[in-house]
Enzyme design. Structure first.
Site, PDB file in Angstrom:
ATOM      1  N   GLU A  47      17.623  -9.495 -12.362  1.00 27.87           N
ATOM      2  CA  GLU A  47      18.098 -10.033 -13.629  1.00 27.87           C
ATOM      3  C   GLU A  47      19.022 -11.225 -13.416  1.00 27.87           C
ATOM      4  O   GLU A  47      18.936 -12.224 -14.140  1.00 27.87           O
ATOM      5  CB  GLU A  47      18.852  -8.946 -14.420  1.00 27.87           C
ATOM      6  CG  GLU A  47      17.998  -7.763 -14.807  1.00 27.87           C
ATOM      7  CD  GLU A  47      18.085  -6.626 -13.816  1.00 27.87           C
ATOM      8  OE1 GLU A  47      18.128  -5.462 -14.252  1.00 27.87           O
ATOM      9  OE2 GLU A  47      18.126  -6.905 -12.589  1.00 27.87           O
ATOM     10  N   CYS A  70      20.764  -1.915 -14.210  1.00 28.20           N
ATOM     11  CA  CYS A  70      21.782  -0.995 -13.708  1.00 28.20           C
ATOM     12  C   CYS A  70      23.091  -1.170 -14.467  1.00 28.20           C
ATOM     13  O   CYS A  70      23.394  -2.254 -14.979  1.00 28.20           O
ATOM     14  CB  CYS A  70      22.003  -1.199 -12.210  1.00 28.20           C
ATOM     15  SG  CYS A  70      22.677  -2.809 -11.763  1.00 28.20           S
ATOM     16  N   ALA A 149      -7.676   4.821  10.166  1.00 23.64           N
ATOM     17  CA  ALA A 149      -9.046   4.305  10.116  1.00 23.64           C
ATOM     18  C   ALA A 149      -9.944   5.308  10.816  1.00 23.64           C
ATOM     19  O   ALA A 149      -9.626   5.782  11.907  1.00 23.64           O
ATOM     20  CB  ALA A 149      -9.136   2.944  10.793  1.00 23.64           C
ATOM     21  N   ALA A 159     -15.364   9.575  22.237  1.00 22.25           N
ATOM     22  CA  ALA A 159     -15.081  10.662  23.173  1.00 22.25           C
ATOM     23  C   ALA A 159     -14.220  10.198  24.339  1.00 22.25           C
ATOM     24  O   ALA A 159     -13.438  10.978  24.898  1.00 22.25           O
ATOM     25  CB  ALA A 159     -16.386  11.270  23.680  1.00 22.25           C
ATOM     26  N   ARG A 179       1.804  -3.333   6.256  1.00 26.47           N
ATOM     27  CA  ARG A 179       2.935  -3.213   7.183  1.00 26.47           C
ATOM     28  C   ARG A 179       4.091  -4.111   6.766  1.00 26.47           C
ATOM     29  O   ARG A 179       5.257  -3.734   6.860  1.00 26.47           O
ATOM     30  CB  ARG A 179       2.504  -3.591   8.603  1.00 26.47           C
ATOM     31  CG  ARG A 179       1.737  -2.534   9.367  1.00 26.47           C
ATOM     32  CD  ARG A 179       1.425  -3.055  10.754  1.00 26.47           C
ATOM     33  NE  ARG A 179       0.801  -2.052  11.611  1.00 26.47           N
ATOM     34  CZ  ARG A 179       0.459  -2.251  12.882  1.00 26.47           C
ATOM     35  NH1 ARG A 179       0.675  -3.449  13.424  1.00 26.47           N
ATOM     36  NH2 ARG A 179      -0.095  -1.274  13.583  1.00 26.47           N
ATOM     37  N   GLY A 264      -1.256   9.317  15.612  1.00 24.68           N
ATOM     38  CA  GLY A 264      -2.543   9.961  15.820  1.00 24.68           C
ATOM     39  C   GLY A 264      -2.644  11.302  15.122  1.00 24.68           C
ATOM     40  O   GLY A 264      -1.775  11.685  14.321  1.00 24.68           O
ATOM     41  N   ALA A 268       0.099  13.240  12.577  1.00 23.85           N
ATOM     42  CA  ALA A 268      -0.350  13.343  11.188  1.00 23.85           C
ATOM     43  C   ALA A 268      -0.412  14.798  10.761  1.00 23.85           C
ATOM     44  O   ALA A 268       0.008  15.155   9.649  1.00 23.85           O
ATOM     45  CB  ALA A 268      -1.714  12.679  11.026  1.00 23.85           C
TER      46      ALA A 268
END
Length: 335
Positions: A47, A70, A149, A159, A179, A264, A268
């Site tokens: 503002e 605020c 992903a 593998a 990011r 990984g 997670a």
């Protein structure tokens, strides 16, 4: 308000622990007189930035703000006072301020005779630029987005553990944009050892962005002394724990509001099991591997009735990949 929302998006990742807010001031005839967005901590709020640009044209005008102005004096004076001093007679805001100190600004303005109304584009603002901050205020915890992903059959690596590149170039560029708006990127020690993850924001030419989020490596295992995550491209926090709540508490104490979880399957799984994932961004690539680690490790589920259930917010194309955004169902996950 749409313009104010767009302005707030431009400062995401630069304002924490303050919210990224946008503001537009119209003059008495309804013409745009000033625009602004929240500056880094200690700097003016949206503002004030818009009022500075508007100058005397703000008198008798209207202010559109993505968050209720605020009413308390923190690092800077209250925005309600600035609006009143500028002679603004009408205020429209999107989302009410839930902060116990900063809230109540609408009532202050109404008591001074200002025409105030909230709720304009509230859903868009609350699910967009203010999502993480609102969560932080309500829970005391940083907001966690788990980004990963995977292939069509749910693999995040082959593998032999190779994973570059599962997602396409458009998705990878988009991830760098995500990011850039985060306060911190979190991975586990296993990801650092396996991929030598750099965890930086870079442009299409690989040049480092001026602002970098905090890099956080979680786990009690060691990482190589020459790991890229330890270089001086960005600050790095080594969180010697495996407990998500301990990590989030430490980050909250540093003023971190918006967290991007890029670890990984093991990390997670720990965050999902603890109910500390508040949003999922899954990039699904049109390929099949048939073997290799799955996106999610053990998450406390042994039967279908214990499944962690989510609501899909959106499905969009990202180049050749499909991006799926999901949030926990009420009472589930990170809610």
């Amino acid at each position: 308000m749409a313009v104010a929302l767009a302005l707030s998006e431009t400062v995401r990742g630069t304002t924490s622990p303050n919210p990224p807010v946008g503001a537009v001031v119209l003059d008495a005839e309804g013409n745009v007189a000033g625009q602004g967005a929240t500056q880094p901590p200690g700097g003016p709020h949206a503002e004030v930035m818009a009022l500075r640009e508007a100058g005397e044209r703000a008198r008798g005008g209207t202010a559109f703000v993505t968050l209720e102005p605020c009413s308390h004096h923190g690092r800077t004076p209250p925005c309600t006072g600035a609006l009143l001093a500028a002679g603004v007679t009408t205020v429209r805001y999107a989302v009410a301020d839930p902060h116990p100190l900063g809230g109540g600004g609408a009532d202050v303005l109404r008591a001074a005779g200002v025409d105030v109304e909230g709720g304009l584009l509230a859903a868009e603002v609350a699910s967009g630029p203010l999502r993480a901050w609102l969560h932080f205020v309500r829970t005391g915890r940083p907001h966690v987005t788990w980004k990963y992903a995977a292939t069509l059959d749910g693999r995040v690596a082959a593998a032999d553990r190779t994973s570059r590149w599962i997602s396409g170039p458009v998705s990878r560029a988009e991830v760098h944009a995500i990011r850039s708006a985060a306060d911190a990127i979190v991975v586990g020690t296993g990801t650092v050892r396996a991929d030598d993850a750099w965890l930086t924001v870079r442009d299409a030419d690989g040049v480092l962005a001026p602002r970098q989020p905090l890099r956080v490596v979680v786990g009690t295992g060691g990482i190589p002394e020459g790991a890229r995550v330890l270089d001086d491209s960005a600050e790095t926090l080594l969180a010697r724990t495996r407990e998500p709540d301990e990590v989030l508490t430490a980050l909250a104490e540093r003023g971190v509001v918006d967290v991007l979880l890029e670890g990984g399957p093991t990390l997670a799984g720990a965050f999902v099991r603890a109910g500390r994932v508040d949003r999922i961004l899954a990039y699904v690539a049109p390929m099949l591997l048939g073997a290799g680690p799955a996106a999610l490790g053990p998450s406390g589920v042994s039967t279908i009735t214990e499944a962690h259930r989510w609501r899909v917010e959106g499905v969009t194309m990202s180049g050749d990949d499909v991006r799926v955004a999901a949030v926990p169902l009420t009472g589930e996950g990170g809610s």
